[in-house]
Scaffold this motif. Structure first.
Motif, PDB file in Angstrom:
ATOM      1  N   LEU A   1       0.832  -1.201   0.000  1.00  0.00           N
ATOM      2  CA  LEU A   1       0.000   0.000   0.000  1.00  0.00           C
ATOM      3  C   LEU A   1       0.869   1.255   0.000  1.00  0.00           C
ATOM      4  CD1 LEU A   1      -2.919   1.018   0.137  1.00  0.00           C
ATOM      5  CD2 LEU A   1      -2.715   1.018   2.628  1.00  0.00           C
ATOM      6  N   LEU A   2       1.906   1.261   0.813  1.00  0.00           N
ATOM      7  CA  LEU A   2       2.820   2.409   0.857  1.00  0.00           C
ATOM      8  C   LEU A   2       3.543   2.574  -0.473  1.00  0.00           C
ATOM      9  CD1 LEU A   2       4.344   1.972   4.435  1.00  0.00           C
ATOM     10  CD2 LEU A   2       2.694   3.698   3.671  1.00  0.00           C
ATOM     11  N   GLU A   3       3.881   1.456  -1.093  1.00  0.00           N
ATOM     12  CA  GLU A   3       4.529   1.502  -2.404  1.00  0.00           C
ATOM     13  C   GLU A   3       3.643   2.200  -3.430  1.00  0.00           C
ATOM     14  OE1 GLU A   3       6.098  -1.652  -5.837  1.00  0.00           O
ATOM     15  OE2 GLU A   3       5.259  -2.386  -3.948  1.00  0.00           O
ATOM     16  N   VAL A   4       2.344   1.903  -3.361  1.00  0.00           N
ATOM     17  CA  VAL A   4       1.382   2.542  -4.267  1.00  0.00           C
ATOM     18  C   VAL A   4       1.312   4.038  -4.001  1.00  0.00           C
ATOM     19  CG1 VAL A   4      -1.054   2.709  -4.927  1.00  0.00           C
ATOM     20  CG2 VAL A   4      -0.015   0.462  -4.570  1.00  0.00           C
ATOM     21  N   PHE A   5       1.237   4.411  -2.722  1.00  0.00           N
ATOM     22  CA  PHE A   5       1.152   5.827  -2.346  1.00  0.00           C
ATOM     23  C   PHE A   5       2.399   6.604  -2.764  1.00  0.00           C
ATOM     24  CE2 PHE A   5      -1.888   4.820   1.388  1.00  0.00           C
ATOM     25  CZ  PHE A   5      -2.981   4.934   0.536  1.00  0.00           C
ATOM     26  N   MET A   6       3.542   5.900  -2.794  1.00  0.00           N
ATOM     27  CA  MET A   6       4.794   6.556  -3.161  1.00  0.00           C
ATOM     28  C   MET A   6       5.001   6.658  -4.667  1.00  0.00           C
ATOM     29  SD  MET A   6       7.575   5.338  -0.266  1.00  0.00           S
ATOM     30  CE  MET A   6       7.111   3.617  -0.185  1.00  0.00           C
ATOM     31  N   GLY A   7       4.072   6.099  -5.443  1.00  0.00           N
ATOM     32  CA  GLY A   7       4.146   6.308  -6.881  1.00  0.00           C
ATOM     33  C   GLY A   7       4.391   5.098  -7.755  1.00  0.00           C
ATOM     34  N   ASN A   8       4.072   3.905  -7.262  1.00  0.00           N
ATOM     35  CA  ASN A   8       4.199   2.722  -8.113  1.00  0.00           C
ATOM     36  C   ASN A   8       3.229   2.845  -9.283  1.00  0.00           C
ATOM     37  OD1 ASN A   8       3.770   0.068  -9.262  1.00  0.00           O
ATOM     38  ND2 ASN A   8       4.753  -0.787  -7.462  1.00  0.00           N
ATOM     39  N   PHE A   9       3.766   2.775 -10.517  1.00  0.00           N
ATOM     40  CA  PHE A   9       2.912   3.038 -11.680  1.00  0.00           C
ATOM     41  C   PHE A   9       2.001   1.864 -12.044  1.00  0.00           C
ATOM     42  CE2 PHE A   9       7.349   2.262 -13.073  1.00  0.00           C
ATOM     43  CZ  PHE A   9       7.205   0.999 -13.633  1.00  0.00           C
ATOM     44  N   TYR A  10       2.089   0.754 -11.291  1.00  0.00           N
ATOM     45  CA  TYR A  10       1.163  -0.354 -11.528  1.00  0.00           C
ATOM     46  C   TYR A  10      -0.187  -0.103 -10.878  1.00  0.00           C
ATOM     47  CZ  TYR A  10       5.124  -3.063 -13.291  1.00  0.00           C
ATOM     48  OH  TYR A  10       6.204  -3.498 -14.023  1.00  0.00           O
ATOM     49  N   GLY A  11      -0.220   0.834  -9.931  1.00  0.00           N
ATOM     50  CA  GLY A  11      -1.478   1.230  -9.321  1.00  0.00           C
ATOM     51  C   GLY A  11      -1.937   0.350  -8.162  1.00  0.00           C
ATOM     52  N   PRO A  12      -3.185   0.548  -7.715  1.00  0.00           N
ATOM     53  CA  PRO A  12      -3.736  -0.133  -6.539  1.00  0.00           C
ATOM     54  C   PRO A  12      -3.764  -1.661  -6.641  1.00  0.00           C
ATOM     55  CG  PRO A  12      -5.087   1.748  -7.137  1.00  0.00           C
ATOM     56  CD  PRO A  12      -4.109   1.555  -8.255  1.00  0.00           C
ATOM     57  N   ILE A  13      -3.674  -2.207  -7.843  1.00  0.00           N
ATOM     58  CA  ILE A  13      -3.697  -3.659  -8.002  1.00  0.00           C
ATOM     59  C   ILE A  13      -2.541  -4.314  -7.247  1.00  0.00           C
ATOM     60  CG2 ILE A  13      -2.250  -3.801 -10.079  1.00  0.00           C
ATOM     61  CD1 ILE A  13      -5.528  -5.739  -9.480  1.00  0.00           C
ATOM     62  N   ILE A  14      -1.505  -3.531  -6.975  1.00  0.00           N
ATOM     63  CA  ILE A  14      -0.344  -4.030  -6.230  1.00  0.00           C
ATOM     64  C   ILE A  14      -0.750  -4.455  -4.816  1.00  0.00           C
ATOM     65  CG2 ILE A  14       1.872  -3.331  -5.189  1.00  0.00           C
ATOM     66  CD1 ILE A  14       2.013  -3.951  -8.156  1.00  0.00           C
ATOM     67  N   PHE A  15      -1.801  -3.841  -4.290  1.00  0.00           N
ATOM     68  CA  PHE A  15      -2.279  -4.197  -2.954  1.00  0.00           C
ATOM     69  C   PHE A  15      -2.750  -5.647  -2.930  1.00  0.00           C
ATOM     70  CE2 PHE A  15      -5.525  -4.020   0.513  1.00  0.00           C
ATOM     71  CZ  PHE A  15      -4.649  -3.747   1.549  1.00  0.00           C
ATOM     72  N   VAL A  16      -3.391  -6.063  -4.010  1.00  0.00           N
ATOM     73  CA  VAL A  16      -3.841  -7.458  -4.137  1.00  0.00           C
ATOM     74  C   VAL A  16      -2.625  -8.379  -4.207  1.00  0.00           C
ATOM     75  CG1 VAL A  16      -5.143  -9.111  -5.535  1.00  0.00           C
ATOM     76  CG2 VAL A  16      -5.940  -6.744  -5.330  1.00  0.00           C
ATOM     77  N   SER A  17      -1.636  -7.965  -4.986  1.00  0.00           N
ATOM     78  CA  SER A  17      -0.399  -8.743  -5.085  1.00  0.00           C
ATOM     79  C   SER A  17       0.254  -8.893  -3.718  1.00  0.00           C
ATOM     80  CB  SER A  17       0.579  -8.059  -6.051  1.00  0.00           C
ATOM     81  OG  SER A  17       0.030  -7.945  -7.344  1.00  0.00           O
ATOM     82  N   GLY A  18       0.270  -7.799  -2.955  1.00  0.00           N
ATOM     83  CA  GLY A  18       0.863  -7.826  -1.629  1.00  0.00           C
ATOM     84  C   GLY A  18       0.150  -8.805  -0.708  1.00  0.00           C
TER      85      GLY A  18
END
Length: 200
Positions: free
Chosen positions: A80-97
């Protein structure tokens, strides 16, 4: 969660923040590596060499805190923090996490949170590899790839997971425990017990 203490919550926060930054850096490194491998037709493998990095928050927290849920919760917050810091893959990364955290958690759960060491970390690396690979089939259309390439992706990802989230995490955590940095956590108690047995 009733057995959690403030220090455990603080550790989860610190680990999540540190690895959130590391994860974001790995994303950009993956882009660079993909560019370098593109002329050889191997761009699809770029992230695979780094994939184990994205399992490290879960492995670190699970190995240090030794509490049910620590691996999954920490991995999700780091994502989630990675997304907030600008991961260009977006919120879907939260599911991956979440899926990566569950996979890593399985390594500790398999021993009912009573055995922490190489076995649980290696099993966790395998679990995270499997859950992330299945998610890759759904999200990235892996099923469209030839089986030889699928096998190559899985093997490289597993080796990366073993290197980063098993070997590196254990070496770093054990070293921190011996230095006294983690004195108030279960890992340090186990380290002291081992040292006393050796001296005895």
């Amino acid at each position: 969660m009733s057995k959690w203490q403030l220090k455990d919550v603080i550790m989860v926060g610190i680990v999540s923040l540190v690895f959130g930054v590391v994860y974001l850096g790995a994303v950009h490194l993956g882009v660079l590596l993909s560019t370098l491998l593109a002329p050889f037709g191997l761009a699809i493998l770029a992230n695979e060499f780094l994939f184990g990095i994205w399992f490290m928050a879960a492995a670190f927290a699970g190995y240090v805190l030794r509490k049910p849920g620590a691996a999954t919760i920490t991995e999700m917050i780091a994502a989630l923090l990675e997304v907030f810091m600008g991961n260009f893959y977006g919120p879907i990364i939260f599911v991956s996490g979440f899926l990566q955290g569950i996979g890593t958690e399985a390594g500790f759960a398999a021993f009912r949170y009573r055995k922490f060491g190489w076995s649980s970390l290696i099993l966790g690396a395998l679990g995270a590899t499997v859950t992330s690979f299945i998610w890759g089939m759904i999200r990235s259309s892996f099923l469209d790839l030839k089986w030889q390439l699928l096998l190559t992706i899985f093997v490289i990802r597993l080796l990366s997971a073993l290197l980063f989230s098993a070997v590196l995490v254990k070496v770093v955590c054990d070293h921190l425990a011996k230095m006294g940095v983690l004195n108030s956590y279960p890992i340090a108690q186990h380290t002291r017990l081992k040292q006393s047995r050796v001296k005895g």
